[in-house]
Design a protein around this motif. Structure first.
Motif, PDB file in Angstrom:
ATOM      1  N   ARG A 115      89.013  59.348  12.500  1.00 31.34           N
ATOM      2  CA  ARG A 115      89.647  58.362  11.628  1.00 31.34           C
ATOM      3  C   ARG A 115      89.743  58.907  10.201  1.00 31.34           C
ATOM      4  O   ARG A 115      90.757  58.726   9.521  1.00 31.34           O
ATOM      5  N   LEU A 116      88.695  59.618   9.743  1.00 31.12           N
ATOM      6  CA  LEU A 116      88.717  60.220   8.405  1.00 31.12           C
ATOM      7  C   LEU A 116      89.833  61.246   8.256  1.00 31.12           C
ATOM      8  O   LEU A 116      90.313  61.503   7.147  1.00 31.12           O
ATOM      9  N   LYS A 117      90.242  61.845   9.361  1.00 31.95           N
ATOM     10  CA  LYS A 117      91.313  62.850   9.340  1.00 31.95           C
ATOM     11  C   LYS A 117      92.669  62.259   9.723  1.00 31.95           C
ATOM     12  O   LYS A 117      93.639  62.991   9.912  1.00 31.95           O
ATOM     13  N   GLY A 118      92.716  60.925   9.875  1.00 32.45           N
ATOM     14  CA  GLY A 118      93.987  60.266  10.151  1.00 32.45           C
ATOM     15  C   GLY A 118      94.346  60.140  11.623  1.00 32.45           C
ATOM     16  O   GLY A 118      95.502  59.864  11.946  1.00 32.45           O
ATOM     17  N   TYR A 119      93.386  60.335  12.502  1.00 32.36           N
ATOM     18  CA  TYR A 119      93.635  60.226  13.941  1.00 32.36           C
ATOM     19  C   TYR A 119      92.935  59.005  14.527  1.00 32.36           C
ATOM     20  O   TYR A 119      91.860  58.622  14.077  1.00 32.36           O
ATOM     21  N   GLU A 120      93.529  58.459  15.563  1.00 29.39           N
ATOM     22  CA  GLU A 120      92.844  57.474  16.392  1.00 29.39           C
ATOM     23  C   GLU A 120      92.234  58.248  17.558  1.00 29.39           C
ATOM     24  O   GLU A 120      92.859  59.160  18.092  1.00 29.39           O
ATOM     25  N   ALA A 121      91.020  57.899  17.949  1.00 29.18           N
ATOM     26  CA  ALA A 121      90.363  58.613  19.044  1.00 29.18           C
ATOM     27  C   ALA A 121      89.887  57.641  20.107  1.00 29.18           C
ATOM     28  O   ALA A 121      89.471  56.522  19.810  1.00 29.18           O
ATOM     29  N   LYS A 122      89.957  58.095  21.336  1.00 28.86           N
ATOM     30  CA  LYS A 122      89.446  57.371  22.486  1.00 28.86           C
ATOM     31  C   LYS A 122      88.374  58.265  23.108  1.00 28.86           C
ATOM     32  O   LYS A 122      88.617  59.450  23.345  1.00 28.86           O
ATOM     33  N   VAL A 123      87.183  57.710  23.340  1.00 29.03           N
ATOM     34  CA  VAL A 123      86.064  58.495  23.872  1.00 29.03           C
ATOM     35  C   VAL A 123      85.680  57.939  25.235  1.00 29.03           C
ATOM     36  O   VAL A 123      85.499  56.734  25.397  1.00 29.03           O
ATOM     37  N   GLU A 124      85.575  58.840  26.198  1.00 27.53           N
ATOM     38  CA  GLU A 124      85.189  58.451  27.554  1.00 27.53           C
ATOM     39  C   GLU A 124      83.907  59.177  27.944  1.00 27.53           C
ATOM     40  O   GLU A 124      83.769  60.378  27.708  1.00 27.53           O
ATOM     41  N   LEU A 125      83.000  58.453  28.552  1.00 27.16           N
ATOM     42  CA  LEU A 125      81.735  59.012  29.022  1.00 27.16           C
ATOM     43  C   LEU A 125      81.930  59.525  30.448  1.00 27.16           C
ATOM     44  O   LEU A 125      82.358  58.783  31.324  1.00 27.16           O
ATOM     45  N   ILE A 126      81.607  60.807  30.670  1.00 28.83           N
ATOM     46  CA  ILE A 126      81.740  61.441  31.980  1.00 28.83           C
ATOM     47  C   ILE A 126      80.342  61.837  32.449  1.00 28.83           C
ATOM     48  O   ILE A 126      79.633  62.566  31.750  1.00 28.83           O
ATOM     49  N   LEU A 127      79.956  61.382  33.625  1.00 22.30           N
ATOM     50  CA  LEU A 127      78.600  61.640  34.124  1.00 22.30           C
ATOM     51  C   LEU A 127      78.515  62.780  35.131  1.00 22.30           C
ATOM     52  O   LEU A 127      77.431  63.324  35.360  1.00 22.30           O
ATOM     53  N   SER A 128      79.625  63.155  35.733  1.00 23.06           N
ATOM     54  CA  SER A 128      79.596  64.185  36.773  1.00 23.06           C
ATOM     55  C   SER A 128      80.657  65.226  36.502  1.00 23.06           C
ATOM     56  O   SER A 128      81.809  64.852  36.240  1.00 23.06           O
ATOM     57  N   PRO A 129      80.324  66.500  36.529  1.00 24.08           N
ATOM     58  CA  PRO A 129      78.990  67.032  36.797  1.00 24.08           C
ATOM     59  C   PRO A 129      78.051  66.766  35.618  1.00 24.08           C
ATOM     60  O   PRO A 129      78.488  66.580  34.483  1.00 24.08           O
ATOM     61  N   ALA A 130      76.783  66.762  35.925  1.00 33.28           N
ATOM     62  CA  ALA A 130      75.765  66.510  34.919  1.00 33.28           C
ATOM     63  C   ALA A 130      75.735  67.629  33.882  1.00 33.28           C
ATOM     64  O   ALA A 130      76.059  68.776  34.174  1.00 33.28           O
ATOM     65  N   TRP A 131      75.321  67.274  32.650  1.00 32.32           N
ATOM     66  CA  TRP A 131      75.167  68.238  31.557  1.00 32.32           C
ATOM     67  C   TRP A 131      74.168  69.312  31.971  1.00 32.32           C
ATOM     68  O   TRP A 131      73.206  69.063  32.692  1.00 32.32           O
ATOM     69  N   THR A 132      74.387  70.499  31.475  1.00 30.20           N
ATOM     70  CA  THR A 132      73.492  71.619  31.717  1.00 30.20           C
ATOM     71  C   THR A 132      73.286  72.402  30.430  1.00 30.20           C
ATOM     72  O   THR A 132      74.156  72.416  29.556  1.00 30.20           O
TER      73      THR A 132
END
Length: 91
Positions: A71-88
């Motif tokens: 938003r500070l840079k003038g963009y709208e953002a959409k964030v999605e949580l992804i669970l698979s594959p798990a973080w490594t």
């Protein structure tokens, strides 16, 4: 470039790099490897993130911080949580 970073638009990388991990503020979310994907589509930044462990309470804060950084840079953002594959740690 790692396969993980190949999914992140380079224009967006610098903005994402400014977002700190709320639990370890000396590290960015990029250094932690929680950003899986980021791309500008139809004027909206789409970002996919993965928690470092199941049930990580910081993910809501990280999502809000990502939206605020764009938003500070003038963009709208959409964030999605992804669970698979798990973080490594390889990320």
């Amino acid at each position: 470039m790692t396969e993980q970073l190949a999914n992140i638009d380079q224009k967006l990388f610098e903005i994402l790099e400014t977002v700190s991990d709320p639990e370890i503020p000396v590290l960015s979310i990029m250094e932690m490897g929680v950003v899986r994907f980021a791309e500008l589509k139809n004027g909206i930044v789409e970002v996919e993130i993965t928690p470092t462990y199941s049930g990580c309470p910081a993910m809501d804060v990280i999502g809000d911080d990502i939206k605020a950084a764009f938003r500070l840079k003038g963009y709208e953002a959409k964030v999605e949580l992804i669970l698979s594959p798990a973080w490594t740690t390889d990320w």
